[in-house]
Design a protein around this motif. Structure first.
Motif, PDB file in Angstrom:
ATOM      1  N   ILE A 172       0.852  -1.183   0.000  1.00  0.00           N
ATOM      2  CA  ILE A 172       0.000   0.000   0.000  1.00  0.00           C
ATOM      3  C   ILE A 172       0.890   1.236   0.000  1.00  0.00           C
ATOM      4  CG2 ILE A 172      -0.184  -0.049   2.536  1.00  0.00           C
ATOM      5  CD1 ILE A 172      -3.027   1.146   0.273  1.00  0.00           C
ATOM      6  N   LEU A 173       0.594   2.198  -0.858  1.00  0.00           N
ATOM      7  CA  LEU A 173       1.326   3.458  -0.863  1.00  0.00           C
ATOM      8  C   LEU A 173       0.677   4.407   0.139  1.00  0.00           C
ATOM      9  CD1 LEU A 173       3.345   5.551  -2.026  1.00  0.00           C
ATOM     10  CD2 LEU A 173       1.627   6.099  -3.751  1.00  0.00           C
ATOM     11  N   ASP A 174       1.435   4.815   1.162  1.00  0.00           N
ATOM     12  CA  ASP A 174       0.910   5.767   2.140  1.00  0.00           C
ATOM     13  C   ASP A 174       0.856   7.180   1.570  1.00  0.00           C
ATOM     14  OD1 ASP A 174       0.370   4.042   4.270  1.00  0.00           O
ATOM     15  OD2 ASP A 174       2.451   4.076   4.936  1.00  0.00           O
ATOM     16  N   GLY A 175       1.834   7.517   0.722  1.00  0.00           N
ATOM     17  CA  GLY A 175       1.863   8.851   0.152  1.00  0.00           C
ATOM     18  C   GLY A 175       2.425   9.875   1.118  1.00  0.00           C
ATOM     19  N   CYS A 176       2.174  11.156   0.834  1.00  0.00           N
ATOM     20  CA  CYS A 176       2.759  12.213   1.670  1.00  0.00           C
ATOM     21  C   CYS A 176       1.714  12.910   2.544  1.00  0.00           C
ATOM     22  CB  CYS A 176       3.517  13.207   0.808  1.00  0.00           C
ATOM     23  SG  CYS A 176       2.670  13.754  -0.684  1.00  0.00           S
ATOM     24  N   VAL A 177       0.756  13.622   1.946  1.00  0.00           N
ATOM     25  CA  VAL A 177      -0.193  14.383   2.765  1.00  0.00           C
ATOM     26  C   VAL A 177      -1.411  13.558   3.180  1.00  0.00           C
ATOM     27  CG1 VAL A 177       0.495  16.586   1.764  1.00  0.00           C
ATOM     28  CG2 VAL A 177      -1.404  15.332   0.765  1.00  0.00           C
ATOM     29  N   GLN A 178      -1.693  12.470   2.477  1.00  0.00           N
ATOM     30  CA  GLN A 178      -2.903  11.717   2.788  1.00  0.00           C
ATOM     31  C   GLN A 178      -2.934  11.181   4.220  1.00  0.00           C
ATOM     32  OE1 GLN A 178      -5.210   9.273  -0.137  1.00  0.00           O
ATOM     33  NE2 GLN A 178      -4.451   7.564   1.066  1.00  0.00           N
ATOM     34  N   PRO A 179      -1.835  10.640   4.769  1.00  0.00           N
ATOM     35  CA  PRO A 179      -1.893  10.154   6.150  1.00  0.00           C
ATOM     36  C   PRO A 179      -2.274  11.243   7.155  1.00  0.00           C
ATOM     37  CG  PRO A 179       0.048   9.286   5.054  1.00  0.00           C
ATOM     38  CD  PRO A 179      -0.539  10.321   4.135  1.00  0.00           C
ATOM     39  N   ALA A 180      -1.923  12.492   6.841  1.00  0.00           N
ATOM     40  CA  ALA A 180      -2.251  13.582   7.750  1.00  0.00           C
ATOM     41  C   ALA A 180      -3.624  14.171   7.469  1.00  0.00           C
ATOM     42  CB  ALA A 180      -1.189  14.679   7.646  1.00  0.00           C
ATOM     43  N   CYS A 208       6.335  10.183  -0.860  1.00  0.00           N
ATOM     44  CA  CYS A 208       5.647  10.881  -1.943  1.00  0.00           C
ATOM     45  C   CYS A 208       5.920  10.178  -3.265  1.00  0.00           C
ATOM     46  CB  CYS A 208       6.129  12.325  -2.002  1.00  0.00           C
ATOM     47  SG  CYS A 208       5.399  13.284  -3.358  1.00  0.00           S
ATOM     48  N   CYS A 209       4.902  10.068  -4.098  1.00  0.00           N
ATOM     49  CA  CYS A 209       5.036   9.382  -5.383  1.00  0.00           C
ATOM     50  C   CYS A 209       5.944  10.128  -6.346  1.00  0.00           C
ATOM     51  CB  CYS A 209       3.670   9.179  -6.024  1.00  0.00           C
ATOM     52  SG  CYS A 209       2.864  10.716  -6.538  1.00  0.00           S
ATOM     53  N   GLY A 210       6.242  11.395  -6.059  1.00  0.00           N
ATOM     54  CA  GLY A 210       7.097  12.204  -6.916  1.00  0.00           C
ATOM     55  C   GLY A 210       6.361  13.204  -7.773  1.00  0.00           C
ATOM     56  N   ALA A 211       5.029  13.075  -7.825  1.00  0.00           N
ATOM     57  CA  ALA A 211       4.248  13.946  -8.705  1.00  0.00           C
ATOM     58  C   ALA A 211       4.334  15.405  -8.302  1.00  0.00           C
ATOM     59  CB  ALA A 211       2.786  13.494  -8.719  1.00  0.00           C
ATOM     60  N   LEU A 212       4.351  15.666  -6.997  1.00  0.00           N
ATOM     61  CA  LEU A 212       4.286  17.047  -6.536  1.00  0.00           C
ATOM     62  C   LEU A 212       5.471  17.849  -7.053  1.00  0.00           C
ATOM     63  CD1 LEU A 212       3.010  18.136  -3.088  1.00  0.00           C
ATOM     64  CD2 LEU A 212       4.947  19.306  -4.096  1.00  0.00           C
ATOM     65  N   GLU A 221      14.004  16.334  -8.775  1.00  0.00           N
ATOM     66  CA  GLU A 221      13.531  16.022  -7.418  1.00  0.00           C
ATOM     67  C   GLU A 221      12.415  14.984  -7.474  1.00  0.00           C
ATOM     68  OE1 GLU A 221      12.413  19.216  -4.834  1.00  0.00           O
ATOM     69  OE2 GLU A 221      14.103  20.468  -5.459  1.00  0.00           O
ATOM     70  N   GLY A 222      11.511  15.166  -8.407  1.00  0.00           N
ATOM     71  CA  GLY A 222      10.419  14.219  -8.556  1.00  0.00           C
ATOM     72  C   GLY A 222      10.918  12.836  -8.935  1.00  0.00           C
ATOM     73  N   LEU A 223      11.875  12.776  -9.856  1.00  0.00           N
ATOM     74  CA  LEU A 223      12.434  11.488 -10.272  1.00  0.00           C
ATOM     75  C   LEU A 223      13.178  10.810  -9.123  1.00  0.00           C
ATOM     76  CD1 LEU A 223      13.725  12.407 -13.852  1.00  0.00           C
ATOM     77  CD2 LEU A 223      11.671  11.104 -13.269  1.00  0.00           C
ATOM     78  N   ASP A 224      13.852  11.609  -8.300  1.00  0.00           N
ATOM     79  CA  ASP A 224      14.544  11.038  -7.137  1.00  0.00           C
ATOM     80  C   ASP A 224      13.552  10.418  -6.154  1.00  0.00           C
ATOM     81  OD1 ASP A 224      17.052  11.677  -8.063  1.00  0.00           O
ATOM     82  OD2 ASP A 224      17.207  13.557  -6.927  1.00  0.00           O
ATOM     83  N   ALA A 225      12.403  11.063  -5.972  1.00  0.00           N
ATOM     84  CA  ALA A 225      11.368  10.496  -5.099  1.00  0.00           C
ATOM     85  C   ALA A 225      10.863   9.169  -5.652  1.00  0.00           C
ATOM     86  CB  ALA A 225      10.209  11.484  -4.942  1.00  0.00           C
TER      87      ALA A 225
END
Length: 420
Positions: A172-180, A208-212, A221-225
């Protein structure tokens, strides 16, 4: 479309991709009818066809100005034009290339650069965003009405993932802002899948999936994520005894991006193959539930219908219907689960959330949100449900009725059945 790309760009990987996309456009204009910003502004430069011309001019060596940047910034990347386009123009990929090039040619004002820096630095950091939204939640009663709606109250059911170990396991991808912001979403998904005989596990190092960052034109930065996520998931994917069956994503914005990892990292010799495999495993939660629909309906038929809201309006996020081409998937699940769905006019149009768009383009974003809420509530539903945390939060900020993720109401319906 004929092109004459400059020598500096034409033989690069991005130049070759952009050239192929540009040449596939036949100027038909079908995209204008489905472009949200063109519908509002009536300026062809704020349409896919107009932006394609701007990117073509950029790559052919024409002057690049702040006006060019503004028209590209105004695009929501909703990709409704891709769904409409009879020629299959991959507009979203072209836009990413064009925006990245413009960013290197046009200097943004210091305050604009700072805002973008804050967004891509603070929001993807789960610790920081969790602290910020946690403090906002504590002070929620003191916030102004509209701002208070953006901060969901704490959920009593947002606890740990179910501990049952099933034979079938998925990440499961937790993501970045969704858990909060919406902590119950992934836990609801885990409870639903647990009842369907599927265990969810989380890779702690994934974020973070890198999209932001990528869509704020900080593309490296996105590719590194994305690379960090692949590193975190890879041991689970290649586990000798129990490799995961899929990577489940409950935020459609993240899902569209993860499914695109193979394309975005295609020129990275270390990650290209792994990225393709990750994209193959990525599944929106609706894809998993739809494949288990006979089991789900069997569970739901075991007792009387739950007293939860039955008349709902579903907002299909652009990333779900245009990015992943999963239009109708969630609706079929909800109908099979006993919910009555309102008819929603112009369901293909964006709500105006679009990642950080609601912050960077607030006027256009609010117009789109108000238009979307008008059609979502026209049939007087009991609540609105959606499939993406950004859309959920954005719509809730202007709505007079609850806006929730659809997996939560399915979880409640199942919980009533299995406990009642």
């Amino acid at each position: 479309m004929q092109t004459r790309l400059t020598d500096l760009i034409k033989d690069t990987p991005e130049g070759k991709e952009a050239d192929a996309i540009l040449r596939s456009c036949v100027h038909c204009g079908f995209c204008l009818a489905t472009c949200p910003t063109y519908q509002l502004l009536g300026n062809e430069l704020d349409s896919p066809r107009g932006r394609i011309y701007l990117i073509k001019q950029l790559m052919e060596g024409e002057p690049v100005t702040a006006s060019t940047q503004l028209h590209l910034d105004r695009c929501l990347t909703c990709r409704a034009c891709e769904t409409t386009c009879p020629s299959g123009v991959r507009y979203g990929h072209l836009l990413d290339i064009g925006r990245g090039m413009v960013e290197r040619h046009v200097e943004r004002p210091p305050h604009a650069k700072f805002v973008r820096y804050l967004l891509r630095t603070l929001l993807p950091n789960r610790t920081i965003s969790g602290l910020l939204f946690g403090l906002a939640r504590l002070g929620r009663p003191l916030l102004p009405g509209r701002l208070r709606k953006l901060i969901a109250p704490g959920s009593r059911t947002a606890n740990e993932l179910p501990q049952t170990k099933h034979a079938r396991t998925m990440l499961i991808l937790d993501g970045c802002v969704q858990p909060a912001l919406t902590p119950n979403t992934n836990h609801a998904a885990a409870r639903v899948l647990d009842r369907l005989g599927i265990s969810l596990v989380a890779a702690k190092q994934a974020g973070c999936c890198g999209a932001l960052a990528y869509h704020l034109n900080a593309q490296q930065e996105g590719l590194d994520a994305m690379r960090r996520n692949i590193d975190a998931w890879w041991p689970h994917v290649t586990h000798k005894d129990r490799p995961v069956e899929a990577i489940v994503i409950t935020a459609s914005g993240c899902g569209a991006t993860v499914k695109d990892y193979g394309h975005l990292l295609q020129h990275d010799p270390l990650y290209a193959g792994k990225a393709v495999r990750i994209s193959e495993l990525a599944r929106d939660i609706s894809e998993i539930i739809a494949s288990e629909l006979p089991c789900l309906t069997s569970l739901l038929n075991q007792s009387e219908p739950a007293p939860s809201p039955r008349h709902i309006a579903f907002h299909a996020p652009c990333t779900l219907q245009h990015g992943m081409r999963l239009g109708g998937k969630v609706e079929s699940i909800l109908k099979a689960s006993g919910f009555h769905l309102s008819k929603v006019a112009d369901a293909h149009l964006c709500c105006g959330s679009a990642g950080t768009y609601s912050i960077l383009q607030p006027k256009l974003s609010r117009q789109l949100r108000d238009n979307k809420l008008a059609v979502l509530t026209a049939d007087n539903p009991e609540l609105v449900v959606t499939a993406n945390v950004g859309c959920q939060t954005h719509l809730q900020g202007g709505a007079d009725l609850p806006v929730r993720h659809w997996i939560e109401i399915l979880d409640e319906r199942l919980n009533h059945h299995t406990s009642g």
